[in-house]
Design a protein around this motif. Sequence first.
Motif, PDB file in Angstrom:
ATOM      1  N   ALA A  52       0.852  -1.184   0.000  1.00  0.00           N
ATOM      2  CA  ALA A  52       0.000   0.000   0.000  1.00  0.00           C
ATOM      3  C   ALA A  52       0.891   1.238   0.000  1.00  0.00           C
ATOM      4  N   GLY A  53       0.273   2.381   0.234  1.00  0.00           N
ATOM      5  CA  GLY A  53       1.021   3.629   0.291  1.00  0.00           C
ATOM      6  C   GLY A  53       0.662   4.614  -0.797  1.00  0.00           C
ATOM      7  N   GLU A  54       0.014   4.117  -1.898  1.00  0.00           N
ATOM      8  CA  GLU A  54      -0.298   5.013  -3.005  1.00  0.00           C
ATOM      9  C   GLU A  54      -1.267   6.117  -2.596  1.00  0.00           C
ATOM     10  N   GLN A  55      -2.205   5.795  -1.703  1.00  0.00           N
ATOM     11  CA  GLN A  55      -3.182   6.787  -1.257  1.00  0.00           C
ATOM     12  C   GLN A  55      -2.747   7.400   0.069  1.00  0.00           C
ATOM     13  N   SER A  56      -1.556   7.943   0.070  1.00  0.00           N
ATOM     14  CA  SER A  56      -0.998   8.590   1.251  1.00  0.00           C
ATOM     15  C   SER A  56      -0.323   9.875   0.814  1.00  0.00           C
ATOM     16  N   LEU A  57       0.306  10.565   1.741  1.00  0.00           N
ATOM     17  CA  LEU A  57       1.036  11.785   1.396  1.00  0.00           C
ATOM     18  C   LEU A  57       2.348  11.494   0.673  1.00  0.00           C
ATOM     19  N   THR A  58       2.764  10.228   0.675  1.00  0.00           N
ATOM     20  CA  THR A  58       3.987   9.842  -0.049  1.00  0.00           C
ATOM     21  C   THR A  58       3.662   8.702  -1.010  1.00  0.00           C
ATOM     22  N   PRO A  59       2.913   8.973  -2.066  1.00  0.00           N
ATOM     23  CA  PRO A  59       2.500   7.897  -2.982  1.00  0.00           C
ATOM     24  C   PRO A  59       3.667   7.230  -3.693  1.00  0.00           C
ATOM     25  N   GLU A  60       4.839   7.889  -3.709  1.00  0.00           N
ATOM     26  CA  GLU A  60       6.006   7.281  -4.350  1.00  0.00           C
ATOM     27  C   GLU A  60       6.650   6.198  -3.488  1.00  0.00           C
ATOM     28  N   MET A  61       6.178   6.065  -2.255  1.00  0.00           N
ATOM     29  CA  MET A  61       6.767   5.095  -1.333  1.00  0.00           C
ATOM     30  C   MET A  61       5.868   3.861  -1.203  1.00  0.00           C
ATOM     31  N   LYS A  62       6.456   2.672  -1.312  1.00  0.00           N
ATOM     32  CA  LYS A  62       5.719   1.423  -1.138  1.00  0.00           C
ATOM     33  C   LYS A  62       5.899   0.920   0.293  1.00  0.00           C
ATOM     34  N   LEU A  63       4.790   0.487   0.898  1.00  0.00           N
ATOM     35  CA  LEU A  63       4.831   0.030   2.288  1.00  0.00           C
ATOM     36  C   LEU A  63       3.920  -1.166   2.470  1.00  0.00           C
ATOM     37  N   ARG A  64       4.312  -2.058   3.375  1.00  0.00           N
ATOM     38  CA  ARG A  64       3.442  -3.166   3.759  1.00  0.00           C
ATOM     39  C   ARG A  64       2.616  -2.716   4.951  1.00  0.00           C
ATOM     40  N   LEU A  65       1.273  -2.680   4.763  1.00  0.00           N
ATOM     41  CA  LEU A  65       0.375  -2.127   5.769  1.00  0.00           C
ATOM     42  C   LEU A  65      -0.890  -2.971   5.889  1.00  0.00           C
ATOM     43  N   GLN A  95       3.089  10.397   8.071  1.00  0.00           N
ATOM     44  CA  GLN A  95       2.957  10.750   6.656  1.00  0.00           C
ATOM     45  C   GLN A  95       3.433  12.178   6.406  1.00  0.00           C
ATOM     46  N   ALA A  96       3.007  13.110   7.263  1.00  0.00           N
ATOM     47  CA  ALA A  96       3.410  14.509   7.097  1.00  0.00           C
ATOM     48  C   ALA A  96       4.915  14.667   7.247  1.00  0.00           C
ATOM     49  N   LEU A  97       5.478  13.980   8.220  1.00  0.00           N
ATOM     50  CA  LEU A  97       6.916  14.065   8.456  1.00  0.00           C
ATOM     51  C   LEU A  97       7.696  13.511   7.270  1.00  0.00           C
ATOM     52  N   SER A  98       7.260  12.372   6.750  1.00  0.00           N
ATOM     53  CA  SER A  98       7.936  11.775   5.594  1.00  0.00           C
ATOM     54  C   SER A  98       7.817  12.669   4.366  1.00  0.00           C
ATOM     55  N   ARG A  99       6.620  13.236   4.156  1.00  0.00           N
ATOM     56  CA  ARG A  99       6.422  14.148   3.021  1.00  0.00           C
ATOM     57  C   ARG A  99       7.322  15.366   3.138  1.00  0.00           C
ATOM     58  N   TYR A 100       7.431  15.909   4.340  1.00  0.00           N
ATOM     59  CA  TYR A 100       8.265  17.085   4.557  1.00  0.00           C
ATOM     60  C   TYR A 100       9.725  16.783   4.216  1.00  0.00           C
ATOM     61  N   LEU A 101      10.217  15.622   4.650  1.00  0.00           N
ATOM     62  CA  LEU A 101      11.596  15.246   4.349  1.00  0.00           C
ATOM     63  C   LEU A 101      11.812  15.089   2.841  1.00  0.00           C
ATOM     64  N   MET A 102      10.857  14.450   2.185  1.00  0.00           N
ATOM     65  CA  MET A 102      10.989  14.245   0.739  1.00  0.00           C
ATOM     66  C   MET A 102      10.977  15.577  -0.010  1.00  0.00           C
ATOM     67  N   ASP A 103      10.233  16.544   0.507  1.00  0.00           N
ATOM     68  CA  ASP A 103      10.157  17.860  -0.126  1.00  0.00           C
ATOM     69  C   ASP A 103      11.348  18.748   0.226  1.00  0.00           C
ATOM     70  N   HIS A 104      12.009  18.444   1.355  1.00  0.00           N
ATOM     71  CA  HIS A 104      13.134  19.261   1.831  1.00  0.00           C
ATOM     72  C   HIS A 104      14.306  18.347   2.201  1.00  0.00           C
ATOM     73  N   PRO A 105      14.912  17.689   1.228  1.00  0.00           N
ATOM     74  CA  PRO A 105      15.975  16.725   1.519  1.00  0.00           C
ATOM     75  C   PRO A 105      17.181  17.338   2.221  1.00  0.00           C
ATOM     76  N   ASP A 106      17.350  18.653   2.084  1.00  0.00           N
ATOM     77  CA  ASP A 106      18.482  19.315   2.744  1.00  0.00           C
ATOM     78  C   ASP A 106      18.410  19.208   4.263  1.00  0.00           C
ATOM     79  N   VAL A 107      17.209  18.931   4.786  1.00  0.00           N
ATOM     80  CA  VAL A 107      17.040  18.816   6.241  1.00  0.00           C
ATOM     81  C   VAL A 107      17.867  17.663   6.801  1.00  0.00           C
ATOM     82  N   CYS A 108      17.994  16.588   6.025  1.00  0.00           N
ATOM     83  CA  CYS A 108      18.651  15.411   6.577  1.00  0.00           C
ATOM     84  C   CYS A 108      19.841  14.903   5.750  1.00  0.00           C
TER      85      CYS A 108
END
Length: 258
Positions: A52-65, A95-108
């Motif tokens: 799953a994961g497509e219907q989340s804030l990070t649709p590019e990420m695949k997850l077992r849920l 989801q929000a935290l992961s999206r934020y990191l993906m949008d701002h990779p310089d953070v980490c």
Amino acid sequence: MTFGLLSPLQCSRLLNSLVRAHSQTVRLRRFSEKFPSNEHIRRFISENTELAGEQSLTPEMKLRLFTPGCRFWTERAELWPFDDPYWAIYWPGGQALSRYLMDHPDVCVGKAVLDLGSGCGASAIAAKICGSAHVVANDIDPLAAVVTQMNSELNKVEPPVCLTSNMIGSDPEGFDLILLGDMFYDECLADSLHSWLDSCIKTHRTKVLIGDPGRAPFEGHDVRKHLHHLARFELPECVREENYGLTTSDVWRYHPEL
């Protein structure tokens, strides 16, 4: 050891540490008895989750849920053989935290990162994708460690280091960034996190990012006085339905000096 030589606060902390250590030992023993090998663990997770994961804030990420198609989505809770499977849900704060990191990779990028209460490992994986030099995913549920490894493989990144000890209250020396997705869901836990994060920041100047969809224990806690708002994300419709109508999720930087 003589408890009479300790202050009431020290005694309380020691007792809490002993209880946590005992609970951890029981969990690990039960886990190893049920699953004698890593292959058995992976098979159990594969049989009881879906990609799953497509219907989340990070649709590019695949997850077992857990999804509505999984047995334990509707099965009686007492039939689940282990602790509550928090790792099987992609929580809106995470989801929000992961999206934020993906949008701002310089953070980490290039940083040493600790994902506390890592669950399915999404934020740790996002940190890996964004170029973190070292990532630790910490969750006290042993199944979370295995599913994090599986999800890392799905997303073609090297799995983070997975630790199942309770790191709250420890001295996390060497981390540049601590991530907490949906961890302020309980008032007592929020108190513990508040005290510990203060120590991490004051001792090691650690940067702390928090993802939360506006849960009551978080909104009403003193920690809110020390937060700087970074981003707000509209949750997908299915995530709203699964989380009792929560509509948005925010990312905050915890900064006690504010």
